[in-house]
Design an enzyme around this catalytic site. Structure first.
Site, mmCIF file in Angstrom:
data_model
loop_
_atom_site.group_PDB
_atom_site.id
_atom_site.type_symbol
_atom_site.label_atom_id
_atom_site.label_comp_id
_atom_site.label_asym_id
_atom_site.label_seq_id
_atom_site.Cartn_x
_atom_site.Cartn_y
_atom_site.Cartn_z
ATOM 1 C CG HIS A 202 -6.088 -2.100 8.801
ATOM 2 N ND1 HIS A 202 -6.207 -1.148 9.775
ATOM 3 C CD2 HIS A 202 -4.783 -2.063 8.421
ATOM 4 C CE1 HIS A 202 -5.039 -0.562 9.979
ATOM 5 N NE2 HIS A 202 -4.158 -1.104 9.165
ATOM 6 C CG ASP B 187 -0.287 -0.442 2.500
ATOM 7 O OD1 ASP B 187 0.965 -0.524 2.532
ATOM 8 O OD2 ASP B 187 -0.995 -0.707 3.474
HETATM 9 C C1 GLP Z 1 -0.506 0.169 8.674
HETATM 10 C C2 GLP Z 1 -0.121 -0.644 7.436
HETATM 11 C C3 GLP Z 1 -0.424 -2.116 7.631
HETATM 12 C C4 GLP Z 1 0.160 -2.585 8.945
HETATM 13 C C5 GLP Z 1 -0.470 -1.808 10.079
HETATM 14 C C6 GLP Z 1 -0.015 -2.282 11.457
HETATM 15 O O1 GLP Z 1 -1.853 0.428 8.722
HETATM 16 N N1 GLP Z 1 -0.792 -0.181 6.266
HETATM 17 O O2 GLP Z 1 0.133 -2.850 6.548
HETATM 18 O O3 GLP Z 1 -0.090 -3.955 9.112
HETATM 19 O O4 GLP Z 1 -0.103 -0.459 9.899
HETATM 20 O O5 GLP Z 1 1.213 -1.716 11.790
HETATM 21 P P1 GLP Z 1 2.122 -2.194 12.967
HETATM 22 O O6 GLP Z 1 2.781 -3.442 12.517
HETATM 23 O O7 GLP Z 1 3.088 -1.068 13.165
HETATM 24 O O8 GLP Z 1 1.242 -2.403 14.148
#
Ligand code: GLP
Length: 262
Positions: free
Chosen positions: A139, A68
């Site tokens: 998500h 993304d």
């Molecule tokens: C963002 C990204 C996701 C990721 C999420 C969680 O929203 N677009 O791909 O999984 O953050 O991030 P983290 O791993 O820092 O908790």
């Protein structure tokens, strides 16, 4: 149903991911890696970079597609996912930057960028291993609750919770977090041949319980992994804490036959 592996810490998870990728690249030097941002994959990338270095793995032909990108954010800024993937994956592994792609978040081309990105992934032969994190609302990529489980890459509006979660990358100021993004769809993600989702910490416990043991629903986008024939979910004890069958998952992993790959 995905295989659920409960590990002690991020390093143990990172090592499992790294081994999978190394085995893949040894067999297929032009492998296609699906890449994710966020903090969850960072240890996995570190372990992978170490293996690449120590085992002299040739990664010059490895290709990559990020999940993304923010819409309307200059890709040169440090918060863009292009910059993040360059910093955390391309440089430490020594990949050819021209072979690593992120969706085009430029506002002029957003109407067609999603379709073009899905075509580029298909033309590359599809993703071999897709690494995933998970948002506190379940998500994956930026597919917020309510995303179609069949969706392709497209523009999405970010949920307020996601913008709050990601404000830490924008000087803590939620108003600086873009409101829109372009993300691989859930249908796109499900086309990858192997999905590896990583989640750590109590903040992810509810999302992980919904993902693994709730119904398949667009309101928990990660629950779509239940539909995938080869999905691996690697969590620490805190993220696993709300799983009803966690003892069984630990038992199954402890008794996994040697011939059975991750
Ligand atoms: C963002 C990204 C996701 C990721 C999420 C969680 O929203 N677009 O791909 O999984 O953050 O991030 P983290 O791993 O820092 O908790």
């Amino acid at each position: 149903m995905a295989e659920i592996i409960i590990v002690d810490n991020e390093d143990e998870a990172g090592e499992l991911y790294a081994r999978c990728v190394i085995d893949l690249v040894r067999n297929r030097p032009d492998a296609v890696l699906g890449l994710a941002t966020g903090s969850s994959p960072l240890a996995a990338y570190r372990h992978l970079a170490r293996h690449v270095r120590d085992e002299h793995i040739d990664v010059s032909r490895v290709r990559g597609f990020a999940l993304d990108e923010y819409a309307g954010l200059d890709p040169a800024t440090s918060q863009s996912y292009r910059s993040t993937i360059t910093r955390t994956v391309v440089q430490p592994l020594g990949l050819d930057p021209h072979l690593v792609h992120t969706p085009d978040g430029g506002t002029d081309t957003l109407a067609t960028a999603g379709r073009d990105y899905d075509r580029a992934i298909a033309d590359a032969g599809g993703v071999d291993i897709q690494i995933l994190g998970i948002g506190t609302d379940g998500h994956i990529g930026f597919n917020e609750p309510g995303s179609s489980l069949a969706s392709g890459t497209r523009i999405k509006t970010l949920a307020e919770q996601t913008r709050k979660d990601n404000a830490r990358f924008f000087d803590g100021d939620v108003d600086k977090v873009p409101t829109h993004c372009i993300t691989q769809g859930i249908g796109t993600i499900l086309k990858a041949r192997h999905l590896i989702l990583l989640a750590f910490g109590a903040g992810k416990a509810e999302a992980i319980a919904e993902t693994c043991e709730g119904g398949i629903s667009s309101f928990c986008p990660a629950s779509a992994l239940q539909l995938h024939p080869h999905a691996t979910i690697i969590v620490d004890g805190a993220a696993a804490s709300r799983l009803r069958h966690k003892d069984y998952y630990a038992y199954a992993f402890a008794h996994k036959p040697q011939w059975q790959e991750l």
